[in-house]
Scaffold this motif. Structure first.
Motif, mmCIF file in Angstrom:
data_model
loop_
_atom_site.group_PDB
_atom_site.id
_atom_site.type_symbol
_atom_site.label_atom_id
_atom_site.label_comp_id
_atom_site.label_asym_id
_atom_site.label_seq_id
_atom_site.Cartn_x
_atom_site.Cartn_y
_atom_site.Cartn_z
ATOM 1 N N SER A 1 -28.552 14.376 -13.542
ATOM 2 C CA SER A 1 -29.033 14.068 -15.063
ATOM 3 C C SER A 1 -28.188 13.358 -15.959
ATOM 4 O O SER A 1 -28.386 12.893 -17.021
ATOM 5 N N HIS A 2 -26.853 13.508 -15.691
ATOM 6 C CA HIS A 2 -25.751 13.204 -16.683
ATOM 7 C C HIS A 2 -24.705 12.264 -15.877
ATOM 8 O O HIS A 2 -24.355 12.490 -14.618
ATOM 9 N N LEU A 3 -24.064 11.364 -16.688
ATOM 10 C CA LEU A 3 -22.949 10.434 -16.149
ATOM 11 C C LEU A 3 -21.972 10.911 -16.801
ATOM 12 O O LEU A 3 -21.975 11.069 -18.496
ATOM 13 N N PHE A 4 -20.913 11.093 -16.537
ATOM 14 C CA PHE A 4 -19.461 11.172 -16.904
ATOM 15 C C PHE A 4 -18.515 10.058 -16.636
ATOM 16 O O PHE A 4 -18.339 9.771 -15.493
ATOM 17 N N THR A 5 -17.957 9.629 -17.927
ATOM 18 C CA THR A 5 -16.949 8.629 -17.592
ATOM 19 C C THR A 5 -15.825 8.462 -18.249
ATOM 20 O O THR A 5 -15.685 9.068 -19.465
ATOM 21 N N GLY A 6 -14.727 7.982 -17.734
ATOM 22 C CA GLY A 6 -13.449 7.834 -18.382
ATOM 23 C C GLY A 6 -13.568 6.684 -19.326
ATOM 24 O O GLY A 6 -14.541 5.821 -19.212
ATOM 25 N N SER A 7 -12.386 6.439 -20.318
ATOM 26 C CA SER A 7 -12.522 5.331 -21.107
ATOM 27 C C SER A 7 -10.947 4.802 -21.469
ATOM 28 O O SER A 7 -9.984 5.611 -21.438
ATOM 29 N N ARG A 8 -10.844 3.490 -21.820
ATOM 30 C CA ARG A 8 -9.612 3.106 -22.066
ATOM 31 C C ARG A 8 -9.290 3.591 -23.122
ATOM 32 O O ARG A 8 -7.765 3.587 -23.584
ATOM 33 N N ASP A 9 -9.925 3.999 -24.246
ATOM 34 C CA ASP A 9 -9.412 4.493 -25.574
ATOM 35 C C ASP A 9 -9.139 5.891 -25.454
ATOM 36 O O ASP A 9 -9.055 6.494 -26.607
ATOM 37 N N GLY A 10 -9.230 6.513 -24.401
ATOM 38 C CA GLY A 10 -8.641 7.813 -24.174
ATOM 39 C C GLY A 10 -9.855 9.119 -24.115
ATOM 40 O O GLY A 10 -9.668 10.233 -24.177
ATOM 41 N N LEU B 1 -13.840 15.054 -24.423
ATOM 42 C CA LEU B 1 -12.469 15.247 -24.446
ATOM 43 C C LEU B 1 -11.843 13.930 -25.077
ATOM 44 O O LEU B 1 -12.644 12.844 -25.078
ATOM 45 N N SER B 2 -10.620 13.766 -25.731
ATOM 46 C CA SER B 2 -10.156 12.691 -26.214
ATOM 47 C C SER B 2 -8.553 12.946 -25.813
ATOM 48 O O SER B 2 -8.042 13.995 -26.149
ATOM 49 N N TYR B 3 -7.690 11.846 -25.308
ATOM 50 C CA TYR B 3 -6.516 11.905 -25.186
ATOM 51 C C TYR B 3 -6.063 10.437 -25.839
ATOM 52 O O TYR B 3 -6.461 9.536 -26.427
ATOM 53 N N ALA B 4 -4.431 10.735 -25.821
ATOM 54 C CA ALA B 4 -3.609 9.607 -26.635
ATOM 55 C C ALA B 4 -3.833 8.340 -25.601
ATOM 56 O O ALA B 4 -3.698 7.008 -26.035
ATOM 57 N N ASP B 5 -3.938 8.548 -24.094
ATOM 58 C CA ASP B 5 -3.591 7.477 -23.176
ATOM 59 C C ASP B 5 -5.103 7.226 -22.733
ATOM 60 O O ASP B 5 -5.974 8.031 -22.923
ATOM 61 N N ALA B 6 -5.306 6.171 -21.764
ATOM 62 C CA ALA B 6 -6.534 6.059 -21.134
ATOM 63 C C ALA B 6 -7.062 7.023 -20.125
ATOM 64 O O ALA B 6 -5.923 7.696 -19.442
ATOM 65 N N VAL B 7 -7.980 7.267 -20.040
ATOM 66 C CA VAL B 7 -8.658 8.370 -18.882
ATOM 67 C C VAL B 7 -9.009 7.291 -17.992
ATOM 68 O O VAL B 7 -10.195 6.706 -18.120
ATOM 69 N N SER B 8 -8.328 7.495 -16.913
ATOM 70 C CA SER B 8 -8.655 6.584 -15.619
ATOM 71 C C SER B 8 -9.783 7.182 -14.805
ATOM 72 O O SER B 8 -10.133 6.502 -13.785
#
Length: 211
Positions: A140-149, A167-174
């Motif tokens: 039912s859901h897609l979860f993805t990282g992102s270059r913007d953290g 969630l949000s981080y200072a670096d990319a979530v790979s």
């Protein structure tokens, strides 16, 4: 069996027969061939429905659909502007999702009708760094990282909607990965940086190789 991607080929290893016996399944005759799937096959995924259907993503930007008992592809999909780094089927085996480097879209395909994508999900992926995604157990859901953290969640059913930032981080979530039975989400965070001569830091473009 273990399936591995190579340059213009899939190789199959029989783990019950150790040694050098390898089945090679070419996906294109030559590097410049107009037929077949070219480039380094960087990712593979089998459909969970047990049909023998599997997908192979290429750094040349294409996705090939193959059946385990046939040599040639049954469909060749385009649409990405960069090398494909991940392919994954939904739990029911009816849809395929694909992501690529230097391409800010995760593309969804209906494997029963591959004429055009059925949906696109936006994330930040402007470099060569692999940015991973995962699907919930019920599809039912897609979860993805992102270059913007950011870690983003998209609903896969219903009308298109904006993602939820979990969630949000200072670096990319790979990378993101859901536990198969528990309500747990694992993420990998970070990217290569190096100091500039006059202070500050500069992010790299990611460390992935080319074709």
């Amino acid at each position: 069996f273990i399936y591995a991607g190579y340059e213009r080929a899939v190789r199959v290893f029989d783990v019950t027969r150790p040694g050098r016996a390898i089945e090679t399944r070419p996906t294109a005759a030559t590097r410049k061939s107009r037929d077949g799937q070219r480039g380094l096959l960087s990712c593979l995924a089998f459909s969970p429905d047990g049909s023998g259907l599997y997908a192979a993503g290429s750094f040349a930007g294409s996705i090939g659909l193959y059946v385990d008992n046939a040599k040639a592809h049954v469909a060749l999909l385009g649409g990405h502007t960069g090398g494909v780094t991940q392919v994954q089927f939904t739990p029911d085996g009816l849809y395929l999702l694909s992501g690529a480097r230097r391409d800010g879209r995760i593309i969804a395909w209906d494997v029963r009708n591959t004429c055009q994508p059925v949906a696109e999900y936006v994330r930040s992926s402007p470099t060569n760094q692999r940015i991973g995604f995962d699907l919930s157990r019920d599809g039912s859901h897609l979860f993805t990282g992102s270059r913007d953290g950011c870690v983003l969640a998209y609903p896969l059913h219903g009308p298109p909607s904006e993602p939820t930032t979990l969630l949000s981080y200072a670096d990319a979530v790979s990378g993101v990965s859901l536990h198969p039975s528990l309500p747990l989400l694992a993420v990998s965070v970070g990217e290569r940086t190096f100091p500039l001569r006059f202070g500050g830091k500069r992010r790299s473009e990611g460390g992935e190789g080319g074709e």
